[in-house]
Design a protein around this motif. Structure first.
Motif, PDB file in Angstrom:
ATOM      1  N   ASN A  61       0.809  -1.216   0.000  1.00 56.45           N
ATOM      2  CA  ASN A  61       0.000   0.000   0.000  1.00 56.45           C
ATOM      3  C   ASN A  61       0.845   1.271   0.000  1.00 56.45           C
ATOM      4  O   ASN A  61       0.310   2.377   0.026  1.00 56.45           O
ATOM      5  N   VAL A  62       2.172   1.109   0.001  1.00 59.34           N
ATOM      6  CA  VAL A  62       3.062   2.265  -0.006  1.00 59.34           C
ATOM      7  C   VAL A  62       3.044   2.913  -1.391  1.00 59.34           C
ATOM      8  O   VAL A  62       3.201   2.245  -2.411  1.00 59.34           O
ATOM      9  N   THR A  63       2.848   4.228  -1.428  1.00 57.00           N
ATOM     10  CA  THR A  63       2.786   4.967  -2.693  1.00 57.00           C
ATOM     11  C   THR A  63       4.165   5.501  -3.062  1.00 57.00           C
ATOM     12  O   THR A  63       4.808   6.194  -2.272  1.00 57.00           O
ATOM     13  N   VAL A  64       4.621   5.175  -4.251  1.00 52.10           N
ATOM     14  CA  VAL A  64       5.901   5.694  -4.732  1.00 52.10           C
ATOM     15  C   VAL A  64       5.689   7.108  -5.265  1.00 52.10           C
ATOM     16  O   VAL A  64       4.806   7.345  -6.095  1.00 52.10           O
ATOM     17  N   VAL A  65       6.485   8.050  -4.775  1.00 49.77           N
ATOM     18  CA  VAL A  65       6.383   9.455  -5.155  1.00 49.77           C
ATOM     19  C   VAL A  65       7.619   9.837  -5.969  1.00 49.77           C
ATOM     20  O   VAL A  65       8.752   9.649  -5.512  1.00 49.77           O
ATOM     21  N   LYS A  66       7.405  10.358  -7.152  1.00 47.38           N
ATOM     22  CA  LYS A  66       8.515  10.775  -8.012  1.00 47.38           C
ATOM     23  C   LYS A  66       8.903  12.214  -7.652  1.00 47.38           C
ATOM     24  O   LYS A  66       8.134  13.144  -7.886  1.00 47.38           O
TER      25      LYS A  66
ATOM     26  N   ALA B 272       5.399   7.000   6.451  1.00 53.33           N
ATOM     27  CA  ALA B 272       5.364   5.541   6.292  1.00 53.33           C
ATOM     28  C   ALA B 272       4.579   5.093   5.069  1.00 53.33           C
ATOM     29  O   ALA B 272       4.847   4.022   4.517  1.00 53.33           O
ATOM     30  N   ASP B 273       3.622   5.869   4.640  1.00 58.07           N
ATOM     31  CA  ASP B 273       2.761   5.460   3.534  1.00 58.07           C
ATOM     32  C   ASP B 273       3.300   5.862   2.165  1.00 58.07           C
ATOM     33  O   ASP B 273       2.651   5.623   1.140  1.00 58.07           O
ATOM     34  N   TYR B 274       4.496   6.501   2.147  1.00 51.41           N
ATOM     35  CA  TYR B 274       5.076   6.957   0.885  1.00 51.41           C
ATOM     36  C   TYR B 274       6.537   6.519   0.767  1.00 51.41           C
ATOM     37  O   TYR B 274       7.240   6.384   1.771  1.00 51.41           O
ATOM     38  N   GLN B 275       6.971   6.327  -0.445  1.00 54.70           N
ATOM     39  CA  GLN B 275       8.375   6.041  -0.725  1.00 54.70           C
ATOM     40  C   GLN B 275       8.843   6.999  -1.811  1.00 54.70           C
ATOM     41  O   GLN B 275       8.305   7.007  -2.914  1.00 54.70           O
ATOM     42  N   PHE B 276       9.842   7.823  -1.491  1.00 55.61           N
ATOM     43  CA  PHE B 276      10.321   8.834  -2.425  1.00 55.61           C
ATOM     44  C   PHE B 276      11.347   8.246  -3.396  1.00 55.61           C
ATOM     45  O   PHE B 276      12.320   7.609  -2.983  1.00 55.61           O
ATOM     46  N   ASP B 277      11.125   8.486  -4.674  1.00 54.00           N
ATOM     47  CA  ASP B 277      12.103   8.179  -5.714  1.00 54.00           C
ATOM     48  C   ASP B 277      12.700   9.510  -6.139  1.00 54.00           C
ATOM     49  O   ASP B 277      12.121  10.252  -6.936  1.00 54.00           O
ATOM     50  N   ILE B 278      13.864   9.845  -5.580  1.00 54.29           N
ATOM     51  CA  ILE B 278      14.472  11.163  -5.765  1.00 54.29           C
ATOM     52  C   ILE B 278      15.369  11.158  -7.002  1.00 54.29           C
ATOM     53  O   ILE B 278      16.267  10.330  -7.126  1.00 54.29           O
ATOM     54  N   GLN B 279      15.115  12.093  -7.912  1.00 54.84           N
ATOM     55  CA  GLN B 279      15.869  12.210  -9.156  1.00 54.84           C
ATOM     56  C   GLN B 279      16.510  13.591  -9.252  1.00 54.84           C
ATOM     57  O   GLN B 279      15.877  14.601  -8.964  1.00 54.84           O
ATOM     58  N   SER B 280      17.767  13.626  -9.654  1.00 53.81           N
ATOM     59  CA  SER B 280      18.491  14.887  -9.822  1.00 53.81           C
ATOM     60  C   SER B 280      18.474  15.285 -11.288  1.00 53.81           C
ATOM     61  O   SER B 280      18.984  14.558 -12.141  1.00 53.81           O
ATOM     62  N   LEU B 281      17.890  16.460 -11.569  1.00 52.50           N
ATOM     63  CA  LEU B 281      17.697  16.902 -12.953  1.00 52.50           C
ATOM     64  C   LEU B 281      18.127  18.356 -13.112  1.00 52.50           C
ATOM     65  O   LEU B 281      18.282  19.082 -12.133  1.00 52.50           O
ATOM     66  N   ASP B 282      18.316  18.772 -14.356  1.00 55.19           N
ATOM     67  CA  ASP B 282      18.566  20.191 -14.627  1.00 55.19           C
ATOM     68  C   ASP B 282      17.337  20.993 -14.208  1.00 55.19           C
ATOM     69  O   ASP B 282      16.201  20.533 -14.349  1.00 55.19           O
ATOM     70  N   PHE B 283      17.569  22.201 -13.726  1.00 54.38           N
ATOM     71  CA  PHE B 283      16.468  23.025 -13.245  1.00 54.38           C
ATOM     72  C   PHE B 283      15.409  23.240 -14.326  1.00 54.38           C
ATOM     73  O   PHE B 283      14.209  23.202 -14.049  1.00 54.38           O
ATOM     74  N   THR B 284      15.849  23.460 -15.558  1.00 53.55           N
ATOM     75  CA  THR B 284      14.897  23.721 -16.635  1.00 53.55           C
ATOM     76  C   THR B 284      13.988  22.524 -16.910  1.00 53.55           C
ATOM     77  O   THR B 284      12.905  22.678 -17.482  1.00 53.55           O
TER      78      THR B 284
ATOM     79  N   LYS C 212      -0.825  19.603  -8.867  1.00 53.04           N
ATOM     80  CA  LYS C 212      -2.233  19.618  -8.475  1.00 53.04           C
ATOM     81  C   LYS C 212      -2.732  18.174  -8.390  1.00 53.04           C
ATOM     82  O   LYS C 212      -2.315  17.306  -9.156  1.00 53.04           O
ATOM     83  N   GLY C 213      -3.638  17.940  -7.438  1.00 55.06           N
ATOM     84  CA  GLY C 213      -4.147  16.600  -7.221  1.00 55.06           C
ATOM     85  C   GLY C 213      -3.421  15.850  -6.125  1.00 55.06           C
ATOM     86  O   GLY C 213      -3.825  14.755  -5.735  1.00 55.06           O
ATOM     87  N   GLN C 214      -2.328  16.446  -5.599  1.00 55.58           N
ATOM     88  CA  GLN C 214      -1.543  15.814  -4.542  1.00 55.58           C
ATOM     89  C   GLN C 214      -1.841  16.453  -3.183  1.00 55.58           C
ATOM     90  O   GLN C 214      -0.946  16.678  -2.374  1.00 55.58           O
ATOM     91  N   GLU C 215      -3.109  16.713  -2.913  1.00 55.62           N
ATOM     92  CA  GLU C 215      -3.490  17.385  -1.662  1.00 55.62           C
ATOM     93  C   GLU C 215      -3.111  16.568  -0.421  1.00 55.62           C
ATOM     94  O   GLU C 215      -2.621  17.110   0.579  1.00 55.62           O
ATOM     95  N   LYS C 216      -3.367  15.262  -0.464  1.00 55.63           N
ATOM     96  CA  LYS C 216      -3.068  14.412   0.695  1.00 55.63           C
ATOM     97  C   LYS C 216      -1.576  14.379   0.976  1.00 55.63           C
ATOM     98  O   LYS C 216      -1.138  14.488   2.131  1.00 55.63           O
ATOM     99  N   LEU C 217      -0.773  14.243  -0.065  1.00 57.62           N
ATOM    100  CA  LEU C 217       0.678  14.247   0.097  1.00 57.62           C
ATOM    101  C   LEU C 217       1.170  15.599   0.576  1.00 57.62           C
ATOM    102  O   LEU C 217       2.073  15.678   1.410  1.00 57.62           O
ATOM    103  N   THR C 218       0.580  16.672   0.068  1.00 56.93           N
ATOM    104  CA  THR C 218       0.957  18.020   0.502  1.00 56.93           C
ATOM    105  C   THR C 218       0.742  18.185   1.999  1.00 56.93           C
ATOM    106  O   THR C 218       1.607  18.727   2.701  1.00 56.93           O
ATOM    107  N   ALA C 219      -0.397  17.704   2.494  1.00 56.52           N
ATOM    108  CA  ALA C 219      -0.699  17.795   3.925  1.00 56.52           C
ATOM    109  C   ALA C 219       0.286  16.967   4.739  1.00 56.52           C
ATOM    110  O   ALA C 219       0.726  17.390   5.824  1.00 56.52           O
ATOM    111  N   ALA C 220       0.655  15.795   4.231  1.00 55.56           N
ATOM    112  CA  ALA C 220       1.594  14.937   4.937  1.00 55.56           C
ATOM    113  C   ALA C 220       2.979  15.571   5.013  1.00 55.56           C
ATOM    114  O   ALA C 220       3.641  15.555   6.059  1.00 55.56           O
ATOM    115  N   ILE C 221       3.437  16.137   3.908  1.00 59.90           N
ATOM    116  CA  ILE C 221       4.733  16.819   3.880  1.00 59.90           C
ATOM    117  C   ILE C 221       4.713  18.039   4.798  1.00 59.90           C
ATOM    118  O   ILE C 221       5.683  18.319   5.516  1.00 59.90           O
ATOM    119  N   ASN C 222       3.606  18.770   4.782  1.00 55.94           N
ATOM    120  CA  ASN C 222       3.473  19.950   5.634  1.00 55.94           C
ATOM    121  C   ASN C 222       3.653  19.583   7.107  1.00 55.94           C
ATOM    122  O   ASN C 222       4.390  20.251   7.844  1.00 55.94           O
TER     123      ASN C 222
END
Length: 283
Positions: free
Chosen positions: A39-44, A79-91, A237-247
């Motif tokens: 049930n863990v959500t992968v977050v890009k 606990a309910d999220y797993q971050f997939d962290i990617q390093s990219l050019d700012f643009t 947009k559409g990531q309201e639940k994740l936004t609240a969790a990060i907050n």
């Protein structure tokens, strides 16, 4: 009889190994403490690769910096999220967020009016960033007001460009020339200041120190703080639940001193203790 004893010993060993394997697995850290791993959500998550000490790549190509450490700590707490962290050019970051290739972006961003109409932000900032001017040592420039009639480079897509444009509009007789540039590295920007192509560069103090450690340009210096930005993680947009969790995670990290510890490690100071009273309001 001897064969039976040997067989019994072999079976017992196999059982013992199996029990130990189960015990070791049970002692390991679970992927999720509140939900089944399925049930863990992968977050890009996207961050930059060329803005030290906030987000860059080390000699081995590993993502490092303040933003990276903050993201990893948030990941540990959700606990309910797993971050997939990617390093990219700012643009690439905002384009990827718009296309759905990323869910979250962290790159010392502020809540500009335009961004607030397109993206989601936690209420809690995750960093305070003092900005100064990199100038030639003999320029006499100390403040934005001293840049009257002088030039500065800035990317049109940056908040700082909007800030400087707004400054020009408000100080009608005290305008500065803003050169719209793209794909100009911080190091090359400082070099242009040093050789007189432009008069100043608006820069984070920590970034200046980090880049200058490699460049070692001897005819530029950093002014005192001209403003302080409160910076935020930005979500699609559409990531309201994740936004609240990060907050909530960020609020906890601020109150328990974790953000201060990460700042001291990467920025060599507790920016929350030093600059809270000087925040340049962006809400």
């Amino acid at each position: 009889m001897k064969f039976k004893k040997r067989l019994w010993k072999k079976v017992s060993s196999i059982v013992l190994v199996a029990i130990l394997a189960i015990s070791v697995t049970g002692c390991g850290k679970s992927v999720s403490t509140s939900a089944d791993a399925s049930n863990v959500t992968v977050v890009k998550v996207g961050t930059g690769n060329g803005m030290p000490p906030f987000c860059s790549l080390d000699a081995n190509g590993k993502a490092v910096g303040y933003d990276v450490d903050v993201l990893k700590e948030i990941d540990n707490r959700l606990a309910d999220y797993q971050f997939d962290i990617q390093s990219l050019d700012f643009t690439t970051l905002l384009v990827s967020l718009d296309s759905g290739a990323l869910d979250v972006v962290s790159h010392q961003l502020v809540k500009s009016d335009v961004r607030k109409t397109k993206y989601l932000f936690p209420d809690q900032y995750y960093c305070l960033s003092p900005l100064s001017l990199a100038v030639k040592t003999d320029s006499g420039i100390k403040t934005l007001a001293d840049l009257k009639g002088k030039s500065i480079n800035e990317s049109p897509s940056s908040y700082e460009y909007s800030l400087l444009t707004s400054y020009n509009q408000k100080t009608l007789g005290n305008t500065l020339k803003i050169n719209a540039v793209s794909d100009l590295s911080t190091a090359d920007n400082f070099k242009q200041v040093a050789n007189g192509q432009v008069d100043a560069a608006l820069t984070y103090q920590s970034t200046y120190k980090s880049v200058q450690a490699d460049l070692k340009i001897d005819n530029i210096k950093l002014t005192d703080t001209v403003l302080v930005e409160d910076t935020y993680i930005m979500l699609a947009k559409g990531q309201e639940k994740l936004t609240a969790a990060i907050n909530q995670a960020l609020k906890d990290m601020l109150s328990d001193g974790t953000l201060a510890t990460i700042a001291k490690k990467n920025l060599s100071e507790d920016v929350f203790a030093n600059y809270t009273s000087l925040i340049q309001t962006t809400n």
